[in-house]
Design a protein around this motif. Structure first.
Motif, PDB file in Angstrom:
ATOM      1  N   ILE A  71      20.704  -0.301   0.247  1.00  0.00           N
ATOM      2  CA  ILE A  71      19.983   0.855   0.794  1.00  0.00           C
ATOM      3  C   ILE A  71      20.845   1.551   1.841  1.00  0.00           C
ATOM      4  N   LEU A  72      21.443   0.763   2.729  1.00  0.00           N
ATOM      5  CA  LEU A  72      22.306   1.349   3.763  1.00  0.00           C
ATOM      6  C   LEU A  72      23.521   2.053   3.167  1.00  0.00           C
ATOM      7  N   ALA A  73      24.137   1.437   2.166  1.00  0.00           N
ATOM      8  CA  ALA A  73      25.338   2.011   1.552  1.00  0.00           C
ATOM      9  C   ALA A  73      25.013   3.131   0.567  1.00  0.00           C
ATOM     10  N   GLU A  74      23.735   3.216   0.180  1.00  0.00           N
ATOM     11  CA  GLU A  74      23.286   4.193  -0.809  1.00  0.00           C
ATOM     12  C   GLU A  74      24.027   4.036  -2.138  1.00  0.00           C
ATOM     13  N   GLU A  75      24.254   2.770  -2.512  1.00  0.00           N
ATOM     14  CA  GLU A  75      24.878   2.433  -3.777  1.00  0.00           C
ATOM     15  C   GLU A  75      24.507   0.990  -4.146  1.00  0.00           C
ATOM     16  N   PRO A  76      24.616   0.614  -5.406  1.00  0.00           N
ATOM     17  CA  PRO A  76      24.161  -0.710  -5.844  1.00  0.00           C
ATOM     18  C   PRO A  76      25.151  -1.845  -5.624  1.00  0.00           C
ATOM     19  N   TRP A  77      26.396  -1.567  -5.259  1.00  0.00           N
ATOM     20  CA  TRP A  77      27.432  -2.596  -5.248  1.00  0.00           C
ATOM     21  C   TRP A  77      27.165  -3.777  -4.320  1.00  0.00           C
ATOM     22  N   PRO A  78      26.621  -3.595  -3.144  1.00  0.00           N
ATOM     23  CA  PRO A  78      26.315  -4.788  -2.344  1.00  0.00           C
ATOM     24  C   PRO A  78      25.321  -5.719  -3.046  1.00  0.00           C
ATOM     25  N   PHE A  79      24.299  -5.155  -3.668  1.00  0.00           N
ATOM     26  CA  PHE A  79      23.314  -5.968  -4.375  1.00  0.00           C
ATOM     27  C   PHE A  79      23.934  -6.639  -5.600  1.00  0.00           C
ATOM     28  N   ILE A  80      24.747  -5.912  -6.331  1.00  0.00           N
ATOM     29  CA  ILE A  80      25.416  -6.484  -7.507  1.00  0.00           C
ATOM     30  C   ILE A  80      26.338  -7.624  -7.075  1.00  0.00           C
ATOM     31  N   GLY A  81      27.057  -7.432  -5.967  1.00  0.00           N
ATOM     32  CA  GLY A  81      27.914  -8.489  -5.449  1.00  0.00           C
ATOM     33  C   GLY A  81      27.132  -9.725  -5.042  1.00  0.00           C
ATOM     34  N   VAL A  82      25.973  -9.522  -4.411  1.00  0.00           N
ATOM     35  CA  VAL A  82      25.104 -10.636  -4.025  1.00  0.00           C
ATOM     36  C   VAL A  82      24.599 -11.373  -5.263  1.00  0.00           C
ATOM     37  N   LEU A  83      24.230 -10.638  -6.293  1.00  0.00           N
ATOM     38  CA  LEU A  83      23.795 -11.291  -7.541  1.00  0.00           C
ATOM     39  C   LEU A  83      24.913 -12.142  -8.132  1.00  0.00           C
ATOM     40  N   ALA A  84      26.132 -11.615  -8.126  1.00  0.00           N
ATOM     41  CA  ALA A  84      27.265 -12.341  -8.709  1.00  0.00           C
ATOM     42  C   ALA A  84      27.582 -13.616  -7.923  1.00  0.00           C
ATOM     43  N   ILE A  85      27.678 -13.529  -6.607  1.00  0.00           N
ATOM     44  CA  ILE A  85      28.006 -14.714  -5.809  1.00  0.00           C
ATOM     45  C   ILE A  85      26.849 -15.706  -5.825  1.00  0.00           C
ATOM     46  N   SER A  86      25.621 -15.232  -5.883  1.00  0.00           N
ATOM     47  CA  SER A  86      24.470 -16.131  -5.962  1.00  0.00           C
ATOM     48  C   SER A  86      24.463 -16.892  -7.286  1.00  0.00           C
ATOM     49  N   ALA A  87      24.779 -16.211  -8.376  1.00  0.00           N
ATOM     50  CA  ALA A  87      24.847 -16.878  -9.678  1.00  0.00           C
ATOM     51  C   ALA A  87      25.926 -17.959  -9.660  1.00  0.00           C
ATOM     52  N   TYR A  88      27.055 -17.652  -9.070  1.00  0.00           N
ATOM     53  CA  TYR A  88      28.140 -18.632  -8.955  1.00  0.00           C
ATOM     54  C   TYR A  88      27.696 -19.838  -8.120  1.00  0.00           C
ATOM     55  N   LEU A  89      27.028 -19.592  -6.999  1.00  0.00           N
ATOM     56  CA  LEU A  89      26.581 -20.684  -6.139  1.00  0.00           C
ATOM     57  C   LEU A  89      25.489 -21.518  -6.793  1.00  0.00           C
ATOM     58  N   ILE A  90      24.572 -20.888  -7.500  1.00  0.00           N
ATOM     59  CA  ILE A  90      23.553 -21.643  -8.225  1.00  0.00           C
ATOM     60  C   ILE A  90      24.233 -22.576  -9.230  1.00  0.00           C
ATOM     61  N   TYR A  91      25.205 -22.061  -9.950  1.00  0.00           N
ATOM     62  CA  TYR A  91      25.939 -22.885 -10.912  1.00  0.00           C
ATOM     63  C   TYR A  91      26.599 -24.073 -10.204  1.00  0.00           C
ATOM     64  N   GLN A  92      27.252 -23.828  -9.089  1.00  0.00           N
ATOM     65  CA  GLN A  92      27.943 -24.899  -8.366  1.00  0.00           C
ATOM     66  C   GLN A  92      26.970 -25.964  -7.854  1.00  0.00           C
ATOM     67  N   TYR A  93      25.892 -25.541  -7.226  1.00  0.00           N
ATOM     68  CA  TYR A  93      24.928 -26.504  -6.672  1.00  0.00           C
ATOM     69  C   TYR A  93      24.203 -27.270  -7.772  1.00  0.00           C
ATOM     70  N   GLU A  94      23.834 -26.600  -8.855  1.00  0.00           N
ATOM     71  CA  GLU A  94      23.169 -27.284  -9.951  1.00  0.00           C
ATOM     72  C   GLU A  94      24.119 -28.265 -10.642  1.00  0.00           C
TER      73      GLU A  94
END
Length: 113
Positions: A71-94
């Motif tokens: 919202i602050l950046a007025e673009e989707p890239w921060p959210f997309i980046g969070v989704l990508a790193i979260s998916a990676y971390l979920i994989y690692q922890y699981e």
């Protein structure tokens, strides 16, 4: 296509790099999970419950941060980046949890090992 400002790029990088801090705040290290998770069914169920609880809390904070930054950046890239790193971390922890419960060393901290 509009050019991204240096502030938008910096915000995306900072947000993505902050996500692992949420995860490490709610969860033990991957080594600890993989080493100490095994044991009887009761212990494994207890460990899985607490790991999943930590994952949910860390993911919730991560997604909130990604949404706010987008919202602050007025673009989707921060959210997309969070989704990508979260998916990676979920994989690692699981993966660590699965390894610890199935093939881990099954050590107990109270045994002094």
């Amino acid at each position: 296509m509009a050019q991204r400002s240096s502030e938008q790029v910096a915000l995306t990088v900072l947000v993505v790099s902050e996500v692992p801090n949420f995860w490490s705040g709610f969860l033990p290290s991957l080594f600890t999970i993989a080493t100490f998770s095994g044991g009887d069914e009761r212990k494994a169920a207890h460990t899985k419950s607490w790991i999943r609880r930590g994952e949910i809390q860390a993911l919730g904070l991560s997604l909130a941060l990604g949404i706010a930054a987008s919202i602050l950046a007025e673009e989707p890239w921060p959210f997309i980046g969070v989704l990508a790193i979260s998916a990676y971390l979920i994989y690692q922890y699981e993966s660590a949890l699965r390894l610890g419960c199935q093939d881990g060393l099954k050590l107990n901290m109270e045994d002094g090992a």
